[in-house]
Motif scaffolding. Structure first.
Motif, PDB file in Angstrom:
ATOM      1  N   ASP A  71       2.007  -0.954   0.723  1.00  0.00           N
ATOM      2  CA  ASP A  71       2.868  -1.532   1.756  1.00  0.00           C
ATOM      3  C   ASP A  71       2.015  -2.025   2.923  1.00  0.00           C
ATOM      4  O   ASP A  71       1.327  -1.251   3.584  1.00  0.00           O
ATOM      5  CB  ASP A  71       3.866  -0.488   2.245  1.00  0.00           C
ATOM      6  CG  ASP A  71       4.761  -0.984   3.365  1.00  0.00           C
ATOM      7  OD1 ASP A  71       4.849  -2.211   3.587  1.00  0.00           O
ATOM      8  OD2 ASP A  71       5.387  -0.141   4.026  1.00  0.00           O
ATOM      9  N   GLN A  72       2.052  -3.316   3.151  1.00  0.00           N
ATOM     10  CA  GLN A  72       1.238  -3.965   4.186  1.00  0.00           C
ATOM     11  C   GLN A  72       1.927  -4.004   5.560  1.00  0.00           C
ATOM     12  O   GLN A  72       1.292  -4.372   6.540  1.00  0.00           O
ATOM     13  CB  GLN A  72       0.961  -5.417   3.768  1.00  0.00           C
ATOM     14  CG  GLN A  72       0.180  -5.562   2.504  1.00  0.00           C
ATOM     15  CD  GLN A  72      -1.282  -5.328   2.733  1.00  0.00           C
ATOM     16  OE1 GLN A  72      -1.870  -5.872   3.649  1.00  0.00           O
ATOM     17  NE2 GLN A  72      -1.873  -4.507   1.905  1.00  0.00           N
ATOM     18  N   SER A  73       3.172  -3.670   5.623  1.00  0.00           N
ATOM     19  CA  SER A  73       3.967  -3.943   6.826  1.00  0.00           C
ATOM     20  C   SER A  73       3.405  -3.331   8.102  1.00  0.00           C
ATOM     21  O   SER A  73       3.530  -3.925   9.173  1.00  0.00           O
ATOM     22  CB  SER A  73       5.412  -3.496   6.621  1.00  0.00           C
ATOM     23  OG  SER A  73       5.488  -2.098   6.412  1.00  0.00           O
ATOM     24  N   TRP A  86      -0.382  -4.953   9.953  1.00  0.00           N
ATOM     25  CA  TRP A  86      -0.512  -6.239  10.628  1.00  0.00           C
ATOM     26  C   TRP A  86       0.345  -6.330  11.889  1.00  0.00           C
ATOM     27  O   TRP A  86       1.125  -7.262  12.052  1.00  0.00           O
ATOM     28  CB  TRP A  86      -0.130  -7.368   9.661  1.00  0.00           C
ATOM     29  CG  TRP A  86      -0.998  -7.383   8.461  1.00  0.00           C
ATOM     30  CD1 TRP A  86      -0.762  -6.803   7.256  1.00  0.00           C
ATOM     31  CD2 TRP A  86      -2.276  -8.000   8.353  1.00  0.00           C
ATOM     32  NE1 TRP A  86      -1.809  -7.014   6.407  1.00  0.00           N
ATOM     33  CE2 TRP A  86      -2.757  -7.755   7.048  1.00  0.00           C
ATOM     34  CE3 TRP A  86      -3.066  -8.742   9.240  1.00  0.00           C
ATOM     35  CZ2 TRP A  86      -3.990  -8.210   6.609  1.00  0.00           C
ATOM     36  CZ3 TRP A  86      -4.291  -9.199   8.790  1.00  0.00           C
ATOM     37  CH2 TRP A  86      -4.739  -8.938   7.497  1.00  0.00           C
ATOM     38  N   TRP A 107       0.245 -14.679  12.363  1.00  0.00           N
ATOM     39  CA  TRP A 107       1.569 -14.384  12.899  1.00  0.00           C
ATOM     40  C   TRP A 107       2.345 -15.658  13.222  1.00  0.00           C
ATOM     41  O   TRP A 107       3.559 -15.622  13.283  1.00  0.00           O
ATOM     42  CB  TRP A 107       1.438 -13.472  14.113  1.00  0.00           C
ATOM     43  CG  TRP A 107       0.897 -12.130  13.693  1.00  0.00           C
ATOM     44  CD1 TRP A 107       1.627 -11.047  13.298  1.00  0.00           C
ATOM     45  CD2 TRP A 107      -0.468 -11.751  13.564  1.00  0.00           C
ATOM     46  NE1 TRP A 107       0.799 -10.025  12.930  1.00  0.00           N
ATOM     47  CE2 TRP A 107      -0.506 -10.418  13.078  1.00  0.00           C
ATOM     48  CE3 TRP A 107      -1.685 -12.388  13.784  1.00  0.00           C
ATOM     49  CZ2 TRP A 107      -1.690  -9.729  12.848  1.00  0.00           C
ATOM     50  CZ3 TRP A 107      -2.856 -11.695  13.542  1.00  0.00           C
ATOM     51  CH2 TRP A 107      -2.857 -10.385  13.086  1.00  0.00           C
ATOM     52  N   LEU A 137       3.547 -16.705   9.275  1.00  0.00           N
ATOM     53  CA  LEU A 137       3.713 -15.485   8.496  1.00  0.00           C
ATOM     54  C   LEU A 137       4.236 -15.743   7.087  1.00  0.00           C
ATOM     55  O   LEU A 137       3.815 -15.070   6.139  1.00  0.00           O
ATOM     56  CB  LEU A 137       4.626 -14.508   9.233  1.00  0.00           C
ATOM     57  CG  LEU A 137       4.505 -13.048   8.846  1.00  0.00           C
ATOM     58  CD1 LEU A 137       3.071 -12.553   8.872  1.00  0.00           C
ATOM     59  CD2 LEU A 137       5.371 -12.189   9.746  1.00  0.00           C
ATOM     60  N   ASP A 138       5.110 -16.729   6.919  1.00  0.00           N
ATOM     61  CA  ASP A 138       5.614 -17.032   5.578  1.00  0.00           C
ATOM     62  C   ASP A 138       4.483 -17.504   4.657  1.00  0.00           C
ATOM     63  O   ASP A 138       4.404 -17.087   3.499  1.00  0.00           O
ATOM     64  CB  ASP A 138       6.726 -18.092   5.626  1.00  0.00           C
ATOM     65  CG  ASP A 138       8.020 -17.550   6.212  1.00  0.00           C
ATOM     66  OD1 ASP A 138       8.187 -16.313   6.268  1.00  0.00           O
ATOM     67  OD2 ASP A 138       8.874 -18.368   6.612  1.00  0.00           O
ATOM     68  N   THR A 148       2.165 -14.558   3.889  1.00  0.00           N
ATOM     69  CA  THR A 148       2.810 -13.696   2.895  1.00  0.00           C
ATOM     70  C   THR A 148       2.755 -14.327   1.511  1.00  0.00           C
ATOM     71  O   THR A 148       2.478 -13.630   0.516  1.00  0.00           O
ATOM     72  CB  THR A 148       4.270 -13.412   3.308  1.00  0.00           C
ATOM     73  OG1 THR A 148       4.264 -12.793   4.600  1.00  0.00           O
ATOM     74  CG2 THR A 148       4.968 -12.515   2.311  1.00  0.00           C
ATOM     75  N   PHE A 187      -0.567 -13.783   0.039  1.00  0.00           N
ATOM     76  CA  PHE A 187      -0.728 -12.409  -0.431  1.00  0.00           C
ATOM     77  C   PHE A 187       0.008 -12.203  -1.756  1.00  0.00           C
ATOM     78  O   PHE A 187      -0.502 -11.525  -2.652  1.00  0.00           O
ATOM     79  CB  PHE A 187      -0.251 -11.396   0.613  1.00  0.00           C
ATOM     80  CG  PHE A 187      -0.553  -9.983   0.215  1.00  0.00           C
ATOM     81  CD1 PHE A 187      -1.847  -9.492   0.305  1.00  0.00           C
ATOM     82  CD2 PHE A 187       0.433  -9.157  -0.283  1.00  0.00           C
ATOM     83  CE1 PHE A 187      -2.150  -8.194  -0.099  1.00  0.00           C
ATOM     84  CE2 PHE A 187       0.147  -7.860  -0.679  1.00  0.00           C
ATOM     85  CZ  PHE A 187      -1.144  -7.372  -0.582  1.00  0.00           C
ATOM     86  N   VAL A 188       1.173 -12.798  -1.894  1.00  0.00           N
ATOM     87  CA  VAL A 188       1.908 -12.716  -3.165  1.00  0.00           C
ATOM     88  C   VAL A 188       1.077 -13.353  -4.285  1.00  0.00           C
ATOM     89  O   VAL A 188       1.032 -12.830  -5.408  1.00  0.00           O
ATOM     90  CB  VAL A 188       3.308 -13.355  -3.038  1.00  0.00           C
ATOM     91  CG1 VAL A 188       3.970 -13.530  -4.394  1.00  0.00           C
ATOM     92  CG2 VAL A 188       4.192 -12.503  -2.120  1.00  0.00           C
ATOM     93  N   GLN A 244      -1.344 -10.840  -5.351  1.00  0.00           N
ATOM     94  CA  GLN A 244      -0.680  -9.836  -6.184  1.00  0.00           C
ATOM     95  C   GLN A 244      -0.497 -10.348  -7.617  1.00  0.00           C
ATOM     96  O   GLN A 244      -0.761  -9.623  -8.582  1.00  0.00           O
ATOM     97  CB  GLN A 244       0.684  -9.462  -5.598  1.00  0.00           C
ATOM     98  CG  GLN A 244       0.598  -8.665  -4.319  1.00  0.00           C
ATOM     99  CD  GLN A 244       1.969  -8.390  -3.737  1.00  0.00           C
ATOM    100  OE1 GLN A 244       2.799  -9.285  -3.625  1.00  0.00           O
ATOM    101  NE2 GLN A 244       2.201  -7.144  -3.368  1.00  0.00           N
ATOM    102  N   CYS A 298      -6.602 -17.472   1.379  1.00  0.00           N
ATOM    103  CA  CYS A 298      -6.182 -16.768   2.589  1.00  0.00           C
ATOM    104  C   CYS A 298      -7.316 -16.755   3.618  1.00  0.00           C
ATOM    105  O   CYS A 298      -7.090 -17.005   4.799  1.00  0.00           O
ATOM    106  CB  CYS A 298      -5.738 -15.351   2.242  1.00  0.00           C
ATOM    107  SG  CYS A 298      -4.834 -14.552   3.569  1.00  0.00           S
TER     108      CYS A 298
END
Length: 151
Positions: free
Chosen positions: A74-76, A79, A98, A101-102, A105, A108-109, A112, A143
């Motif tokens: 969990d990265q929440s 950041w 920031w 952010l979309d 993210t 990062f997906v 994954q 990224c």
């Protein structure tokens, strides 16, 4: 308002802000630790893919499994806003994270997803490992290009 009330108020405000700053620094240190673990596992996989290390199916699979699980962490809380390189000297994270952010993210997906493919390929020989490591490297690089300061 008297001078002493102003001083007490300022001291109280500073004291209340310290735990937030400490939490933010803890988050920066934690995410940097996570990136070090990414690098530790990718060094094994990249070393094999590039022929700098002998291919070892079990070791490759372990490193790929580790990377997969690291990307599921969990990265929440890693950041918090205000922990970019303009605010914290110990980080290379750009403020654009920031602001976008979309996109951050989504990148990062992509990491994954690449780690899933790598996990499936790692133990199946160099011919399977090489392109999967390349895809993870591309995900990382995408990224870094947009959201990491140069060293």
């Amino acid at each position: 308002m008297t001078f002493s009330k102003i001083v007490v108020g300022a001291a109280l405000s500073a004291a209340l802000a310290l735990p937030v700053m400490a939490q933010d620094m803890n988050a920066v240190e934690a995410r940097q630790g996570q990136f070090k673990l990414y690098g530790h596992n990718l060094a094994v996989l990249g070393g094999m893919a590039q022929g700098r290390m002998d291919y070892d199916a079990a070791m490759a699979q372990t490193a790929a499994d580790n990377l997969f699980h690291l990307t599921r962490h969990d990265q929440s809380r890693l950041w918090p806003e205000g922990t970019d390189s303009s605010m914290v000297m110990e980080t290379r994270a750009k403020a654009e994270i920031w602001e976008n952010l979309d996109d951050f993210t989504a990148k990062f997906v992509a990491l994954q997803e690449a780690s899933v493919a790598l996990q499936g390929a790692a133990g199946n020989g160099l011919d399977a490992l090489r392109p999967a490591v390349g895809a993870v490297g591309q995900a990382c690089g995408a990224c870094h290009e947009d959201y990491r300061e140069e060293s």
